[in-house]
Design a protein around this motif. Sequence first.
Motif, PDB file in Angstrom:
ATOM      1  N   ASN A  97       0.802  -1.223   0.000  1.00 57.47           N
ATOM      2  CA  ASN A  97       0.000   0.000   0.000  1.00 57.47           C
ATOM      3  C   ASN A  97       0.832   1.269   0.000  1.00 57.47           C
ATOM      4  OD1 ASN A  97      -2.880  -1.077   0.359  1.00 57.47           O
ATOM      5  ND2 ASN A  97      -1.706  -2.189   1.893  1.00 57.47           N
ATOM      6  N   ALA A  98       2.142   1.139  -0.068  1.00 54.75           N
ATOM      7  CA  ALA A  98       3.071   2.273  -0.054  1.00 54.75           C
ATOM      8  C   ALA A  98       2.793   3.186   1.134  1.00 54.75           C
ATOM      9  CB  ALA A  98       3.010   3.044  -1.370  1.00 54.75           C
ATOM     10  N   LEU A  99       2.644   2.578   2.311  1.00 61.57           N
ATOM     11  CA  LEU A  99       2.371   3.333   3.531  1.00 61.57           C
ATOM     12  C   LEU A  99       3.671   3.900   4.078  1.00 61.57           C
ATOM     13  CD1 LEU A  99      -0.099   0.906   5.359  1.00 61.57           C
ATOM     14  CD2 LEU A  99      -0.662   2.927   4.021  1.00 61.57           C
ATOM     15  N   GLU A 100       3.630   5.169   4.472  1.00 60.82           N
ATOM     16  CA  GLU A 100       4.807   5.789   5.082  1.00 60.82           C
ATOM     17  C   GLU A 100       4.790   5.625   6.595  1.00 60.82           C
ATOM     18  OE1 GLU A 100       5.096   9.790   3.774  1.00 60.82           O
ATOM     19  OE2 GLU A 100       5.258   9.244   1.668  1.00 60.82           O
ATOM     20  N   THR A 101       3.590   5.514   7.179  1.00 55.79           N
ATOM     21  CA  THR A 101       3.462   5.310   8.622  1.00 55.79           C
ATOM     22  C   THR A 101       2.521   4.140   8.865  1.00 55.79           C
ATOM     23  OG1 THR A 101       1.550   6.766   8.847  1.00 55.79           O
ATOM     24  CG2 THR A 101       3.722   7.796   9.034  1.00 55.79           C
ATOM     25  N   THR A 102       2.467   3.706  10.119  1.00 59.00           N
ATOM     26  CA  THR A 102       1.566   2.596  10.449  1.00 59.00           C
ATOM     27  C   THR A 102       0.205   3.102  10.890  1.00 59.00           C
ATOM     28  OG1 THR A 102       2.426   2.556  12.698  1.00 59.00           O
ATOM     29  CG2 THR A 102       3.452   1.064  11.102  1.00 59.00           C
ATOM     30  N   GLY A 103       0.011   4.417  10.915  1.00 59.41           N
ATOM     31  CA  GLY A 103      -1.278   4.986  11.298  1.00 59.41           C
ATOM     32  C   GLY A 103      -2.325   4.750  10.215  1.00 59.41           C
ATOM     33  N   LEU A 104      -3.520   4.328  10.648  1.00 59.57           N
ATOM     34  CA  LEU A 104      -4.608   4.058   9.708  1.00 59.57           C
ATOM     35  C   LEU A 104      -5.793   4.959  10.030  1.00 59.57           C
ATOM     36  CD1 LEU A 104      -4.542   0.145   9.744  1.00 59.57           C
ATOM     37  CD2 LEU A 104      -3.435   1.682   8.117  1.00 59.57           C
ATOM     38  N   ALA A 106     -10.106   5.328   9.698  1.00 60.09           N
ATOM     39  CA  ALA A 106     -11.333   4.561   9.487  1.00 60.09           C
ATOM     40  C   ALA A 106     -11.847   4.808   8.081  1.00 60.09           C
ATOM     41  CB  ALA A 106     -12.380   4.947  10.525  1.00 60.09           C
ATOM     42  N   GLY A 107     -12.236   3.756   7.389  1.00 59.13           N
ATOM     43  CA  GLY A 107     -12.727   3.852   6.023  1.00 59.13           C
ATOM     44  C   GLY A 107     -11.644   3.659   4.972  1.00 59.13           C
ATOM     45  N   GLN A 108     -10.397   3.658   5.400  1.00 57.82           N
ATOM     46  CA  GLN A 108      -9.280   3.467   4.464  1.00 57.82           C
ATOM     47  C   GLN A 108      -9.310   2.033   3.938  1.00 57.82           C
ATOM     48  OE1 GLN A 108      -5.540   4.298   6.349  1.00 57.82           O
ATOM     49  NE2 GLN A 108      -4.343   3.913   4.518  1.00 57.82           N
ATOM     50  N   LYS A 109      -9.021   1.873   2.660  1.00 62.13           N
ATOM     51  CA  LYS A 109      -8.988   0.535   2.060  1.00 62.13           C
ATOM     52  C   LYS A 109      -7.536   0.106   1.907  1.00 62.13           C
ATOM     53  CE  LYS A 109     -13.383   0.996  -0.185  1.00 62.13           C
ATOM     54  NZ  LYS A 109     -14.154   0.943  -1.406  1.00 62.13           N
ATOM     55  N   LEU A 110      -7.251  -1.083   2.388  1.00 63.95           N
ATOM     56  CA  LEU A 110      -5.896  -1.631   2.334  1.00 63.95           C
ATOM     57  C   LEU A 110      -5.869  -2.896   1.504  1.00 63.95           C
ATOM     58  CD1 LEU A 110      -4.710  -1.375   6.046  1.00 63.95           C
ATOM     59  CD2 LEU A 110      -4.067   0.097   4.147  1.00 63.95           C
ATOM     60  N   ARG A 111      -4.826  -3.044   0.754  1.00 63.72           N
ATOM     61  CA  ARG A 111      -4.581  -4.282   0.031  1.00 63.72           C
ATOM     62  C   ARG A 111      -3.747  -5.164   0.935  1.00 63.72           C
ATOM     63  NH1 ARG A 111      -4.075  -4.952  -6.011  1.00 63.72           N
ATOM     64  NH2 ARG A 111      -5.411  -3.183  -5.755  1.00 63.72           N
ATOM     65  N   VAL A 112      -4.242  -6.355   1.225  1.00 61.40           N
ATOM     66  CA  VAL A 112      -3.542  -7.273   2.130  1.00 61.40           C
ATOM     67  C   VAL A 112      -3.336  -8.609   1.434  1.00 61.40           C
ATOM     68  CG1 VAL A 112      -4.437  -6.181   4.223  1.00 61.40           C
ATOM     69  CG2 VAL A 112      -5.703  -8.059   3.188  1.00 61.40           C
ATOM     70  N   PRO A 113      -2.283  -9.340   1.810  1.00 60.19           N
ATOM     71  CA  PRO A 113      -2.069 -10.656   1.201  1.00 60.19           C
ATOM     72  C   PRO A 113      -3.193 -11.618   1.573  1.00 60.19           C
ATOM     73  CG  PRO A 113      -0.173  -9.996   2.551  1.00 60.19           C
ATOM     74  CD  PRO A 113      -1.235  -8.987   2.743  1.00 60.19           C
ATOM     75  N   VAL A 114      -3.539 -12.489   0.636  1.00 59.01           N
ATOM     76  CA  VAL A 114      -4.589 -13.483   0.875  1.00 59.01           C
ATOM     77  C   VAL A 114      -4.031 -14.552   1.787  1.00 59.01           C
ATOM     78  CG1 VAL A 114      -6.033 -15.237  -0.219  1.00 59.01           C
ATOM     79  CG2 VAL A 114      -5.691 -13.040  -1.340  1.00 59.01           C
ATOM     80  N   VAL A 115      -4.854 -14.962   2.765  1.00 62.02           N
ATOM     81  CA  VAL A 115      -4.447 -16.019   3.697  1.00 62.02           C
ATOM     82  C   VAL A 115      -4.488 -17.341   2.952  1.00 62.02           C
ATOM     83  CG1 VAL A 115      -5.002 -17.179   5.841  1.00 62.02           C
ATOM     84  CG2 VAL A 115      -5.447 -14.740   5.599  1.00 62.02           C
ATOM     85  N   SER A 116      -3.358 -18.032   2.967  1.00 62.29           N
ATOM     86  CA  SER A 116      -3.315 -19.355   2.309  1.00 62.29           C
ATOM     87  C   SER A 116      -3.110 -20.411   3.382  1.00 62.29           C
ATOM     88  CB  SER A 116      -2.172 -19.403   1.285  1.00 62.29           C
ATOM     89  OG  SER A 116      -0.945 -19.104   1.920  1.00 62.29           O
ATOM     90  N   ASP A 117      -4.131 -21.220   3.568  1.00 66.17           N
ATOM     91  CA  ASP A 117      -4.066 -22.277   4.588  1.00 66.17           C
ATOM     92  C   ASP A 117      -3.732 -23.613   3.979  1.00 66.17           C
ATOM     93  OD1 ASP A 117      -4.672 -20.592   6.686  1.00 66.17           O
ATOM     94  OD2 ASP A 117      -6.830 -20.792   6.364  1.00 66.17           O
TER      95      ASP A 117
END
Length: 117
Positions: A97-104, A106-117
């Motif tokens: 997500n090219a985040l500069e800080t870890t602050g989020l 509310a309402g922000q959309k994040l791309r996260v890796p898919v959980v592979s079990d």
Amino acid sequence: MSTLSLAPVFTPAPARPRSTVRLTRRGRLVVFVTSLLLVLAVAFALAGGAVGTDSAGEPIPTEIVQVTPGDTLWGIASDIAADGDVRSVMTEIERLNALETTGLQAGQKLRVPVVSD
């Protein structure tokens, strides 16, 4: 009585033959620019080997997660981390997500890796 003094004999060094090549200001500039172009050509030739591969890489499967009030990057990463390595998942989310800080927010959309079990 008279005194006799001997002075060393001065023999001039043989004259060096002068070179027939003399560079003018323009000639020095031409030599400098030619040398510079030669160095740049060698640098580009050597840097040509530093290219990527011919095949495209595999894209990382991701999904979109919307941040709700009270969510933290650590909490989202800990929900996703299958092997328990939360920090590496946080780093991956920051990179995706090219985040500069870890602050989020509310309402922000994040791309996260898919959980592979």
